[in-house]
Design a protein around this motif. Structure first.
Motif, PDB file in Angstrom:
ATOM      1  N   MET A 251       0.837  -1.194   0.000  1.00 62.11           N
ATOM      2  CA  MET A 251       0.000   0.000   0.000  1.00 62.11           C
ATOM      3  C   MET A 251       0.877   1.252   0.000  1.00 62.11           C
ATOM      4  SD  MET A 251      -3.163   1.047   0.010  1.00 62.11           S
ATOM      5  CE  MET A 251      -4.117  -0.349   0.590  1.00 62.11           C
ATOM      6  N   ILE A 252       0.647   2.142  -0.946  1.00 63.23           N
ATOM      7  CA  ILE A 252       1.378   3.411  -1.023  1.00 63.23           C
ATOM      8  C   ILE A 252       0.650   4.441  -0.166  1.00 63.23           C
ATOM      9  CG2 ILE A 252       2.228   5.237  -2.544  1.00 63.23           C
ATOM     10  CD1 ILE A 252       2.159   3.207  -4.838  1.00 63.23           C
ATOM     11  N   ARG A 253       1.324   4.954   0.850  1.00 55.61           N
ATOM     12  CA  ARG A 253       0.725   5.874   1.809  1.00 55.61           C
ATOM     13  C   ARG A 253       0.961   7.308   1.331  1.00 55.61           C
ATOM     14  NH1 ARG A 253       2.952   6.004   6.373  1.00 55.61           N
ATOM     15  NH2 ARG A 253       1.194   5.884   7.823  1.00 55.61           N
ATOM     16  N   VAL A 254      -0.125   8.070   1.171  1.00 53.03           N
ATOM     17  CA  VAL A 254      -0.061   9.392   0.547  1.00 53.03           C
ATOM     18  C   VAL A 254      -0.482  10.481   1.526  1.00 53.03           C
ATOM     19  CG1 VAL A 254      -0.906  10.824  -1.355  1.00 53.03           C
ATOM     20  CG2 VAL A 254      -0.580   8.352  -1.703  1.00 53.03           C
ATOM     21  N   LEU A 255       0.302  11.560   1.568  1.00 50.40           N
ATOM     22  CA  LEU A 255      -0.042  12.760   2.335  1.00 50.40           C
ATOM     23  C   LEU A 255      -0.461  13.846   1.348  1.00 50.40           C
ATOM     24  CD1 LEU A 255      -0.093  14.515   4.935  1.00 50.40           C
ATOM     25  CD2 LEU A 255       2.347  14.967   4.551  1.00 50.40           C
ATOM     26  N   LEU A 256      -1.639  14.432   1.544  1.00 47.37           N
ATOM     27  CA  LEU A 256      -2.152  15.491   0.668  1.00 47.37           C
ATOM     28  C   LEU A 256      -1.873  16.854   1.281  1.00 47.37           C
ATOM     29  CD1 LEU A 256      -5.681  14.016  -0.197  1.00 47.37           C
ATOM     30  CD2 LEU A 256      -3.554  13.761  -1.487  1.00 47.37           C
ATOM     31  N   VAL A 257      -1.298  17.761   0.495  1.00 41.03           N
ATOM     32  CA  VAL A 257      -0.989  19.108   0.987  1.00 41.03           C
ATOM     33  C   VAL A 257      -1.538  20.133   0.002  1.00 41.03           C
ATOM     34  CG1 VAL A 257       0.808  20.679   1.778  1.00 41.03           C
ATOM     35  CG2 VAL A 257       1.141  18.194   1.999  1.00 41.03           C
ATOM     36  N   ASP A 258      -2.562  20.859   0.423  1.00 37.19           N
ATOM     37  CA  ASP A 258      -3.162  21.910  -0.408  1.00 37.19           C
ATOM     38  C   ASP A 258      -3.982  22.805   0.503  1.00 37.19           C
ATOM     39  OD1 ASP A 258      -5.127  23.272  -2.326  1.00 37.19           O
ATOM     40  OD2 ASP A 258      -3.890  22.117  -3.723  1.00 37.19           O
ATOM     41  N   ASP A 259      -3.937  24.122   0.269  1.00 30.96           N
ATOM     42  CA  ASP A 259      -4.665  25.029   1.154  1.00 30.96           C
ATOM     43  C   ASP A 259      -6.155  25.102   0.826  1.00 30.96           C
ATOM     44  OD1 ASP A 259      -3.785  26.315  -1.227  1.00 30.96           O
ATOM     45  OD2 ASP A 259      -4.244  28.261  -0.375  1.00 30.96           O
ATOM     46  N   HIS A 260      -6.588  24.440  -0.253  1.00 31.16           N
ATOM     47  CA  HIS A 260      -8.005  24.418  -0.588  1.00 31.16           C
ATOM     48  C   HIS A 260      -8.618  23.066  -0.206  1.00 31.16           C
ATOM     49  CE1 HIS A 260      -6.552  27.663  -3.319  1.00 31.16           C
ATOM     50  NE2 HIS A 260      -7.697  28.215  -2.939  1.00 31.16           N
ATOM     51  N   GLU A 261      -9.583  23.109   0.706  1.00 35.71           N
ATOM     52  CA  GLU A 261     -10.185  21.877   1.204  1.00 35.71           C
ATOM     53  C   GLU A 261     -10.862  21.079   0.090  1.00 35.71           C
ATOM     54  OE1 GLU A 261     -13.261  20.324   4.707  1.00 35.71           O
ATOM     55  OE2 GLU A 261     -12.941  22.471   4.376  1.00 35.71           O
ATOM     56  N   LEU A 262     -11.516  21.773  -0.833  1.00 35.10           N
ATOM     57  CA  LEU A 262     -12.192  21.074  -1.920  1.00 35.10           C
ATOM     58  C   LEU A 262     -11.203  20.309  -2.802  1.00 35.10           C
ATOM     59  CD1 LEU A 262     -14.968  23.564  -3.103  1.00 35.10           C
ATOM     60  CD2 LEU A 262     -15.270  21.364  -1.930  1.00 35.10           C
ATOM     61  N   VAL A 263     -10.041  20.896  -3.011  1.00 35.89           N
ATOM     62  CA  VAL A 263      -9.011  20.219  -3.801  1.00 35.89           C
ATOM     63  C   VAL A 263      -8.543  18.967  -3.080  1.00 35.89           C
ATOM     64  CG1 VAL A 263      -6.674  20.392  -4.751  1.00 35.89           C
ATOM     65  CG2 VAL A 263      -8.249  22.325  -4.949  1.00 35.89           C
ATOM     66  N   ARG A 264      -8.306  19.092  -1.777  1.00 40.01           N
ATOM     67  CA  ARG A 264      -7.869  17.919  -1.006  1.00 40.01           C
ATOM     68  C   ARG A 264      -8.923  16.820  -1.043  1.00 40.01           C
ATOM     69  NH1 ARG A 264      -6.829  21.732   2.965  1.00 40.01           N
ATOM     70  NH2 ARG A 264      -8.250  20.689   4.435  1.00 40.01           N
ATOM     71  N   LYS A 265     -10.191  17.208  -0.908  1.00 43.30           N
ATOM     72  CA  LYS A 265     -11.261  16.208  -0.927  1.00 43.30           C
ATOM     73  C   LYS A 265     -11.316  15.489  -2.263  1.00 43.30           C
ATOM     74  CE  LYS A 265     -14.425  18.043   2.587  1.00 43.30           C
ATOM     75  NZ  LYS A 265     -15.780  18.586   2.859  1.00 43.30           N
ATOM     76  N   GLY A 266     -11.136  16.254  -3.347  1.00 36.33           N
ATOM     77  CA  GLY A 266     -11.148  15.644  -4.672  1.00 36.33           C
ATOM     78  C   GLY A 266     -10.000  14.660  -4.854  1.00 36.33           C
ATOM     79  N   PHE A 267      -8.803  15.086  -4.438  1.00 36.80           N
ATOM     80  CA  PHE A 267      -7.651  14.199  -4.541  1.00 36.80           C
ATOM     81  C   PHE A 267      -7.819  12.963  -3.657  1.00 36.80           C
ATOM     82  CE2 PHE A 267      -4.550  17.823  -5.831  1.00 36.80           C
ATOM     83  CZ  PHE A 267      -4.958  17.680  -7.145  1.00 36.80           C
ATOM     84  N   LYS A 268      -8.413  13.158  -2.484  1.00 36.86           N
ATOM     85  CA  LYS A 268      -8.602  12.027  -1.569  1.00 36.86           C
ATOM     86  C   LYS A 268      -9.531  10.981  -2.193  1.00 36.86           C
ATOM     87  CE  LYS A 268      -9.508  11.015   3.323  1.00 36.86           C
ATOM     88  NZ  LYS A 268     -10.154   9.718   3.095  1.00 36.86           N
ATOM     89  N   LEU A 269     -10.597  11.433  -2.817  1.00 32.06           N
ATOM     90  CA  LEU A 269     -11.516  10.503  -3.473  1.00 32.06           C
ATOM     91  C   LEU A 269     -10.809   9.713  -4.567  1.00 32.06           C
ATOM     92  CD1 LEU A 269     -14.731  12.708  -3.795  1.00 32.06           C
ATOM     93  CD2 LEU A 269     -14.450  10.682  -2.339  1.00 32.06           C
ATOM     94  N   ILE A 270      -9.967  10.397  -5.325  1.00 34.72           N
ATOM     95  CA  ILE A 270      -9.242   9.734  -6.412  1.00 34.72           C
ATOM     96  C   ILE A 270      -8.247   8.721  -5.865  1.00 34.72           C
ATOM     97  CG2 ILE A 270      -7.586  10.104  -8.283  1.00 34.72           C
ATOM     98  CD1 ILE A 270      -8.907  12.879  -8.675  1.00 34.72           C
ATOM     99  N   VAL A 271      -7.460   9.142  -4.870  1.00 27.76           N
ATOM    100  CA  VAL A 271      -6.410   8.279  -4.325  1.00 27.76           C
ATOM    101  C   VAL A 271      -6.992   7.077  -3.601  1.00 27.76           C
ATOM    102  CG1 VAL A 271      -4.527   8.152  -2.647  1.00 27.76           C
ATOM    103  CG2 VAL A 271      -4.709  10.137  -4.168  1.00 27.76           C
TER     104      VAL A 271
END
Length: 217
Positions: free
Chosen positions: A1-21
């Motif tokens: 499992m590849i463990r990913v940390l998301l860093v972005d000041d826009h919550e909507l962007v983080r949520k979108g990336f989280k759904l994809i990842v």
């Protein structure tokens, strides 16, 4: 499992990336940060495999956070994200230790592939885009001990470094020099060790700064 940390000041962007990842069977989001300071702290505590790093954030930006994370945890891979294809901060992030760059408007498939590529230890920047970026923003003769590092290269290693800086892939270099891809790979590994870089992105920067190649070549 590849463990990913998301860093972005826009919550909507983080949520979108989280759904994809999180939709991928081999990837998992282990943490989120809205600024560079928090990203550095979470990287220390969570030890992610890959950090998706926005470069433009208030407070500590992504370039500085990348520098701190890669200095403290060389095994953590950083994939830089920017709204702009041609962004001087991208080159600064690559110089600071980022392993790749993607524009924020990439497709979900490109984002996932980028995470997997940097996790494998490769550079997730299209060679032509990389040389265009660095040719635009990197200038020769910046104060760095590059010439001394280059003196230890063989003629073939120097030749391969120039070809890398011109955007050639290993198979393309092998075809141009009439050698096997495995021979090119061995030369690349050796020259990276000699000039103190860990990927193609940093090698291209070294070549431009040492004036081995020039923009437009």
């Amino acid at each position: 499992m590849i463990r990913v940390l998301l860093v972005d000041d826009h919550e909507l962007v983080r949520k979108g990336f989280k759904l994809i990842v999180d939709a991928q069977p081999d990837l998992s989001v282990v943490g989120e940060a809205a600024d560079g300071t928090r990203a550095v702290d979470l990287s220390r505590r969570l030890r992610p495999d890959v950090v998706l790093m926005d470069l433009h954030m208030p407070g500590m930006n992504g370039v500085r956070a990348t520098e701190l994370i890669t200095a403290e945890s060389p095994d953590v891979r950083v994939l830089a994200l920017s709204t702009f294809d041609l962004d001087e901060n991208v080159v600064a992030a690559l110089r600071a230790g980022a392993d790749g760059f993607l524009p924020k408007d990439v497709s979900p498939e490109e984002l996932i592939e980028g995470v997997r590529v940097v996790h494998r230890g490769e550079s997730a920047v299209a060679p032509r885009l990389l040389t265009r970026l660095i040719g635009t923003f990197v200038r020769a003769s910046r104060p760095r001990a590059v010439p001394a590092a280059l003196t230890g290269l063989t003629d073939r290693e120097r030749e391969i470094l120039v070809l890398i800086a011109r955007g050639r892939s290993n198979p393309e270099i092998a075809a141009e020099l009439s050698v096997s891809p495995s021979t090119v790979k061995n030369h690349v590994t050796s020259l990276f060790a000699k000039i103190g870089v860990r990927d193609r992105a940093q090698a291209v920067i070294v070549a431009y700064e040492a004036a081995l190649v020039h923009p437009g070549e």
